[in-house]
Design an enzyme around this catalytic site. Structure first.
Site, PDB file in Angstrom:
ATOM      1  N   GLY A   1       0.818  -1.218  -0.026  1.00 48.13           N
ATOM      2  CA  GLY A   1       0.146  -0.015  -0.056  1.00 48.13           C
ATOM      3  C   GLY A   1       1.030   1.239   0.029  1.00 48.13           C
ATOM      4  O   GLY A   1       1.951   1.208   0.237  1.00 48.13           O
ATOM      5  N   CYS A   2       0.244   2.476  -0.453  1.00 48.16           N
ATOM      6  CA  CYS A   2       1.090   3.587  -0.552  1.00 48.16           C
ATOM      7  C   CYS A   2       1.548   4.092   0.907  1.00 48.16           C
ATOM      8  O   CYS A   2       2.789   4.333   1.017  1.00 48.16           O
ATOM      9  CB  CYS A   2       0.271   4.893  -1.138  1.00 48.16           C
ATOM     10  SG  CYS A   2      -1.269   4.923  -0.552  1.00 48.16           S
ATOM     11  N   TYR A   3       0.754   4.221   1.921  1.00 50.46           N
ATOM     12  CA  TYR A   3       1.006   4.474   3.063  1.00 50.46           C
ATOM     13  C   TYR A   3       2.020   3.484   3.862  1.00 50.46           C
ATOM     14  O   TYR A   3       2.803   4.027   4.415  1.00 50.46           O
ATOM     15  CB  TYR A   3      -0.261   4.848   3.914  1.00 50.46           C
ATOM     16  CG  TYR A   3      -1.267   6.018   3.844  1.00 50.46           C
ATOM     17  CD1 TYR A   3      -0.683   7.228   3.432  1.00 50.46           C
ATOM     18  CD2 TYR A   3      -2.486   5.802   3.497  1.00 50.46           C
ATOM     19  CE1 TYR A   3      -1.608   8.313   3.379  1.00 50.46           C
ATOM     20  CE2 TYR A   3      -3.449   6.738   3.384  1.00 50.46           C
ATOM     21  CZ  TYR A   3      -2.845   7.928   3.157  1.00 50.46           C
ATOM     22  OH  TYR A   3      -3.687   9.215   2.781  1.00 50.46           O
TER      23      TYR A   3
ATOM     24  N   PHE B   1       7.227  10.741  -0.909  1.00 48.96           N
ATOM     25  CA  PHE B   1       7.119   9.812  -2.348  1.00 48.96           C
ATOM     26  C   PHE B   1       5.964  10.303  -2.953  1.00 48.96           C
ATOM     27  O   PHE B   1       4.937  10.602  -2.351  1.00 48.96           O
ATOM     28  CB  PHE B   1       7.296   8.370  -1.984  1.00 48.96           C
ATOM     29  CG  PHE B   1       6.499   7.646  -1.030  1.00 48.96           C
ATOM     30  CD1 PHE B   1       5.470   7.016  -1.402  1.00 48.96           C
ATOM     31  CD2 PHE B   1       6.576   7.913   0.512  1.00 48.96           C
ATOM     32  CE1 PHE B   1       4.535   6.259  -0.572  1.00 48.96           C
ATOM     33  CE2 PHE B   1       5.616   7.364   1.358  1.00 48.96           C
ATOM     34  CZ  PHE B   1       4.716   6.626   1.000  1.00 48.96           C
TER      35      PHE B   1
ATOM     36  N   THR C   1       4.132   1.803   2.423  1.00 48.34           N
ATOM     37  CA  THR C   1       5.467   1.845   1.898  1.00 48.34           C
ATOM     38  C   THR C   1       6.528   2.928   2.756  1.00 48.34           C
ATOM     39  O   THR C   1       7.498   2.539   3.207  1.00 48.34           O
ATOM     40  CB  THR C   1       5.567   2.426   0.394  1.00 48.34           C
ATOM     41  OG1 THR C   1       4.874   1.261  -0.093  1.00 48.34           O
ATOM     42  CG2 THR C   1       6.913   2.544  -0.012  1.00 48.34           C
TER      43      THR C   1
END
Length: 309
Positions: free
Chosen positions: A116-118, A287, A120
């Site tokens: 998942g983005c968060y 990011f 990461t």
């Protein structure tokens, strides 16, 4: 030699579109998608996934599980960009930099769950420090993060860019029930023994993330100095193609963090800010939620899997 067939299931979502655009430049791959009238046809989707070498699933969780269940061809290898399989023990977690063996595991895997983005950013900061003993497994992590509205998918883009965009708030904090789906993923792959607090938000910008975790001196390993947290991260990611750690001297003169700073790249920038008198430390990650936080990671994992085949 036949070019590998890569089927993108869900190529019209925010992540799927990004992956499709990135892979368009790969002349050594055959990219397969379904026309609009066949995207919800289970038989055609099942046929497409079983006829490919690599399937990238950019689907809601339930649809991703259905797609995996439809696979009968043992040669098919899967990258799932949904959150359906990120805590499953028989799936390899697709964060190649999480330790020195993970890229090799991804290269040989049949099933890879894209992070998942968060998570990461959170795992990128926490895991090396926990493994080094600089933070204890029961560290009471409180994670704050603000993402661009594209992290909400098409609904977020419509909310901020569509006809009804004017009333959209400049910032909206959500997940107030403290049951965000990323919490188990963060806890498992960072190595935390206690459930972390996770407080996400969307800002009025299209993409990019800034994530932060505060640390008090008493939670840092006995005898360790705050600067050792930075050194641990710098050593862990030294030589990494995609993850960088900001030098402490640079961090100490920085006045702000822009979540959009790495948009359009697949890089993850980590930093450590400290207040020597109090011993407080702030760990941060910046990011692109559509880069290293989604499509960029999927393409990176695909490259590893093809190279390892």
């Amino acid at each position: 030699m036949q070019r590998p067939r890569v089927f993108i299931d869900g190529d019209q979502g925010t992540t799927g579109l990004q992956i499709l655009q990135r892979l368009a430049a790969y002349r050594d791959l055959q990219i397969v998608t379904l026309p609009a009238e066949h995207r919800k046809d289970r038989q055609r989707r099942a046929a497409a996934i079983n006829e490919c070498d690599y399937a990238i699933l950019c689907l809601p969780d339930t649809a991703a599980r259905e797609a995996v269940a439809a696979i009968y061809n043992p040669a098919v290898r899967v990258i799932d960009a949904s959150s359906a399989h990120r805590t499953e023990s028989d799936w390899i977690y697709g964060f190649a930099e999480m330790d020195d063996q993970q890229a090799a595991r991804i290269a040989k895997a049949k099933q890879v769950s894209n992070p998942g983005c968060y998570p990461t950013g959170a795992i990128g900061l926490l895991r090396p420090l926990l493994r080094a003993g600089l933070l204890a497994a029961d560290f009471p992590a409180v994670i704050h993060a603000v993402s661009g509205y594209s992290g909400k998918g098409r609904a977020g883009i419509e909310e901020y860019e569509g006809e009804q965009a004017a009333p959209a708030p400049a910032l909206q904090v959500y997940g107030l029930g403290l049951a965000h789906k990323h919490v188990p993923e963060i806890q498992l792959h960072s190595g935390l023994s206690e459930r972390p607090f996770f407080v996400p938000a969307y800002g009025a910008f299209r993409q990019g993330i800034v994530l932060s975790i505060g640390v008090h001196r008493r939670f840092i390993g006995e005898g360790a100095q705050t600067g050792q947290l930075h050194e641990c991260l710098a050593q862990h990611y030294r030589g990494s193609r995609y993850v960088e750690v900001m030098p402490m001297a640079e961090a100490r003169v920085l006045g702000h963090l822009d979540p959009r700073q790495l948009n359009g790249t697949d890089r993850l920038r980590l930093a450590v800010f400290d207040h020597p008198d109090s011993g407080q430390v702030l760990l941060t990650a910046v990011f692109d939620n559509l880069g290293k936080g989604a499509a960029g990671a999927a393409v990176q994992n695909l490259e590893l899997m093809i190279a390892g085949s």
